[in-house]
Write an enzyme that holds these catalytic residues in place. Sequence first.
Site, mmCIF file in Angstrom:
data_model
loop_
_atom_site.group_PDB
_atom_site.id
_atom_site.type_symbol
_atom_site.label_atom_id
_atom_site.label_comp_id
_atom_site.label_asym_id
_atom_site.label_seq_id
_atom_site.Cartn_x
_atom_site.Cartn_y
_atom_site.Cartn_z
ATOM 1 N N CYS A 81 0.827 -1.208 0.000
ATOM 2 C CA CYS A 81 0.000 0.000 0.000
ATOM 3 C C CYS A 81 0.864 1.263 0.000
ATOM 4 C CB CYS A 81 -0.923 0.002 1.215
ATOM 5 S SG CYS A 81 -2.022 1.429 1.223
ATOM 6 N N CYS B 97 0.975 5.075 6.604
ATOM 7 C CA CYS B 97 0.439 4.890 7.961
ATOM 8 C C CYS B 97 1.497 4.184 8.830
ATOM 9 C CB CYS B 97 -0.851 4.083 7.909
ATOM 10 S SG CYS B 97 -2.021 4.730 6.692
ATOM 11 N N CYS C 156 -16.303 -8.811 6.891
ATOM 12 C CA CYS C 156 -15.672 -7.551 6.492
ATOM 13 C C CYS C 156 -14.446 -7.820 5.623
ATOM 14 C CB CYS C 156 -15.289 -6.775 7.750
ATOM 15 S SG CYS C 156 -14.492 -5.212 7.379
ATOM 16 N N CYS D 132 -19.410 -5.816 5.014
ATOM 17 C CA CYS D 132 -18.699 -4.562 5.251
ATOM 18 C C CYS D 132 -17.412 -4.582 4.426
ATOM 19 C CB CYS D 132 -18.388 -4.516 6.751
ATOM 20 S SG CYS D 132 -17.367 -3.146 7.259
ATOM 21 N N CYS E 8 -18.857 2.675 9.559
ATOM 22 C CA CYS E 8 -18.080 2.051 10.626
ATOM 23 C C CYS E 8 -16.834 2.908 10.757
ATOM 24 C CB CYS E 8 -17.746 0.619 10.215
ATOM 25 S SG CYS E 8 -16.578 -0.185 11.323
ATOM 26 N N ARG F 132 -16.962 -1.860 18.867
ATOM 27 C CA ARG F 132 -16.317 -3.068 18.357
ATOM 28 C C ARG F 132 -14.873 -3.175 18.838
ATOM 29 N NH1 ARG F 132 -18.607 -5.547 14.170
ATOM 30 N NH2 ARG F 132 -20.061 -3.836 13.988
ATOM 31 N N CYS G 14 1.089 0.501 10.191
ATOM 32 C CA CYS G 14 0.534 -0.550 9.335
ATOM 33 C C CYS G 14 1.580 -1.487 8.742
ATOM 34 C CB CYS G 14 -0.287 0.089 8.213
ATOM 35 S SG CYS G 14 -1.190 -1.151 7.268
HETATM 36 N N1 SAM Z 1 -6.496 0.586 3.517
HETATM 37 C C1 SAM Z 1 -7.730 0.894 4.106
HETATM 38 C C2 SAM Z 1 -7.645 2.156 4.933
HETATM 39 O O1 SAM Z 1 -6.671 2.361 5.652
HETATM 40 O O2 SAM Z 1 -8.567 2.953 4.878
HETATM 41 C C3 SAM Z 1 -8.351 -0.216 4.904
HETATM 42 C C4 SAM Z 1 -7.540 -1.165 5.741
HETATM 43 S S1 SAM Z 1 -6.810 -0.548 7.212
HETATM 44 C C5 SAM Z 1 -5.768 -1.881 7.650
HETATM 45 C C6 SAM Z 1 -8.117 -0.452 8.416
HETATM 46 C C7 SAM Z 1 -7.775 0.058 9.786
HETATM 47 O O3 SAM Z 1 -7.077 -0.934 10.541
HETATM 48 C C8 SAM Z 1 -6.889 1.279 9.912
HETATM 49 O O4 SAM Z 1 -7.584 2.469 9.706
HETATM 50 C C9 SAM Z 1 -6.434 1.187 11.347
HETATM 51 O O5 SAM Z 1 -7.332 1.878 12.187
HETATM 52 C C10 SAM Z 1 -6.478 -0.316 11.647
HETATM 53 N N2 SAM Z 1 -5.110 -0.871 11.826
HETATM 54 C C11 SAM Z 1 -4.235 -1.165 10.842
HETATM 55 N N3 SAM Z 1 -3.073 -1.625 11.357
HETATM 56 C C12 SAM Z 1 -3.203 -1.624 12.709
HETATM 57 C C13 SAM Z 1 -2.338 -1.966 13.793
HETATM 58 N N4 SAM Z 1 -1.095 -2.391 13.609
HETATM 59 N N5 SAM Z 1 -2.819 -1.839 15.043
HETATM 60 C C14 SAM Z 1 -4.080 -1.384 15.251
HETATM 61 N N6 SAM Z 1 -4.930 -1.037 14.267
HETATM 62 C C15 SAM Z 1 -4.501 -1.143 13.007
HETATM 63 C C1 DTB Z 2 -10.676 -1.652 12.006
HETATM 64 O O1 DTB Z 2 -10.810 -0.526 12.514
HETATM 65 N N1 DTB Z 2 -10.005 -2.650 12.534
HETATM 66 C C2 DTB Z 2 -9.999 -3.798 11.679
HETATM 67 C C3 DTB Z 2 -11.006 -3.381 10.598
HETATM 68 N N2 DTB Z 2 -11.226 -2.002 10.875
HETATM 69 C C4 DTB Z 2 -10.714 -3.591 9.185
HETATM 70 C C5 DTB Z 2 -8.607 -4.049 11.122
HETATM 71 C C6 DTB Z 2 -7.602 -4.239 12.177
HETATM 72 C C7 DTB Z 2 -6.309 -4.549 11.479
HETATM 73 C C8 DTB Z 2 -5.231 -4.821 12.445
HETATM 74 C C9 DTB Z 2 -3.922 -4.986 11.791
HETATM 75 C C10 DTB Z 2 -3.819 -6.147 10.857
HETATM 76 O O2 DTB Z 2 -4.301 -7.265 11.149
HETATM 77 O O3 DTB Z 2 -3.153 -5.958 9.821
HETATM 78 FE FE1 SF4 Z 3 -2.650 1.354 3.415
HETATM 79 FE FE2 SF4 Z 3 -2.397 0.259 5.823
HETATM 80 FE FE3 SF4 Z 3 -2.770 2.878 5.598
HETATM 81 FE FE4 SF4 Z 3 -4.804 1.180 4.991
HETATM 82 S S1 SF4 Z 3 -3.868 1.483 7.004
HETATM 83 S S2 SF4 Z 3 -4.117 2.991 3.855
HETATM 84 S S3 SF4 Z 3 -3.610 -0.535 4.160
HETATM 85 S S4 SF4 Z 3 -0.972 1.722 4.850
#
Ligand code: SAM
Ligand code: DTB
Ligand code: SF4
Length: 326
Positions: free
Chosen positions: A52, A56, A96, A128, A188, A260, A59
Site C-alpha cells: 500500500c 500509515c 468484512c 462490510c 463504521c 467493536r 501498518c
Molecule cells: N487501507 C484501508 C484504509 O486504511 O482505509 C483499509 C484497511 S486498514 C488496515 C483499516 C484500519 O485498521 C486502519 O484504519 C487502522 O485503524 C487499523 N489498523 C491497521 N493496522 C493496525 C495496527 N497495527 N494496530 C491497530 N490497528 C490497526
Molecule cells: C478496524 O478498525 N479494525 C480492523 C477493521 N477495521 C478492518 C482491522 C484491524 C487490522 C489490524 C492490523 C492487521 O491485522 O493488519
Molecule cells: Fe494502506 Fe495500511 Fe494505511 Fe490502509 S492502514 S491505507 S492498508 S498503509
Amino acid sequence: MTKQSLSLQDVEILYHKPLLDLVYEAAAVHRAHHDSRDMQLCTLLSIKTGGCAEDCKYCSQSIYNNTDLEKEILLKTDEVLESARKAKEAGSTRFCMGAAWPRVLDGRAFDRVLEMVSGVKAMDMEVCCTLGMLTEDQAQRLKDAGLTAYNHNLDTSEEFYENIITTRTYQDRLDTIENVAKAGISLCCGGILGMGESQEDRIALLHRLASLDPQPESVPINMLVPVAGTPLEGLEPLDIFEWIRCIAVARILMPQAMVRLSAGRLAISKEAQALAFLAGANAIFTGEKLLTTPNPGKDADTDLLAELGLQPRVPFKEDDSAQEAA
Ligand code: SAM
Ligand code: DTB
Ligand code: SF4
C-alpha cells in the site's frame, strides 16, 4: 456534516470521571439501548494484502514500512465467498473485507469487489468493506451491490494525525466518510489507541466521532498492534484503564452504535475484556487472524462468551429498544 451540540469540554469532563462511575454509567446506557447479553461476531478477510502506497506508521501493509509481509494480488471471488461461508458456519453474522488500497480505482478489480459484496449479501450476512478512500459514485455502486457498512477510521485526533500519516489528510478521511453517508451506507468509523497520543488526543478523537452526523453505526476501537518493522514497533502498551475509559465514553456518547473491540485483543486479558463488555463493547472480530496480525482463536472466544454468559447476536438485528428487565 458535524453536530455542534456536543462540546469538547463535555467529553473531557466525562472522560475524567472516576473510572468505576464511568463504567457504571456506560453500562446503564448500554442496557437501555441493547440486549447486554448479545455479542456481535464478525470475521475479517484481507482480500488484497500489502504493497500500500500510504505511509500509515502503524501498518504492516505500507510500502514505507520495513515489515516482512508478503504482498498478494486480489483474491478470487470464489475463495472469498468460501471464506464467508466458513465464517457464517462458525457463527459470524458480519463479514468484512479489507484491501490495502489507498483509494478505490474504477476498473476490473473494483468490479470484482462488487461481485464479492453481492455474493456475501446473498448468504444473508451483514457485509462490510474497507478499501481506502471512496468517491460518492463508488459508494453508491457498493450500496447497490448490497453493502451494509463501510469502514473508514479517523484513527486519531486531527492534531496528532500528522505524526502518524502524511500521505493523506484528515479532510480526505472526512470526505470519504461523507460520501459513505450520502450513499446511505452505514458508517463504521473509529480509531487506534496506544500510538503515543496524549489523553487530550483520545478525548478529541471521541468528540469528533460522536459529532459525526449521522453518528457511526459501528465504532471499532483498535489497540495498537506494534508490528515489527513499523516506526511504532517499540511503543509501550497503553494503560489498560485508558482503553476502558475510551470504550465507556464511546458507549455513552454513541448509545446506538456497535462498539467493536478490534485490533489488539490478543494482548488484552480476559478480565479486561470483560470490563470492556460491561462498559458497553458489544462486538468482536473472531478467527485466528485480523487482516495480517493474529487474533484470539475461535475456541478462546467461544469459552470467553460462555464464561460471561454472552450469546452471539443475530444478523440485521435492530435493537435500539430498552431491554426487558432481566
Ligand atoms: N487501507 C484501508 C484504509 O486504511 O482505509 C483499509 C484497511 S486498514 C488496515 C483499516 C484500519 O485498521 C486502519 O484504519 C487502522 O485503524 C487499523 N489498523 C491497521 N493496522 C493496525 C495496527 N497495527 N494496530 C491497530 N490497528 C490497526
Ligand atoms: C478496524 O478498525 N479494525 C480492523 C477493521 N477495521 C478492518 C482491522 C484491524 C487490522 C489490524 C492490523 C492487521 O491485522 O493488519
Ligand atoms: Fe494502506 Fe495500511 Fe494505511 Fe490502509 S492502514 S491505507 S492498508 S498503509
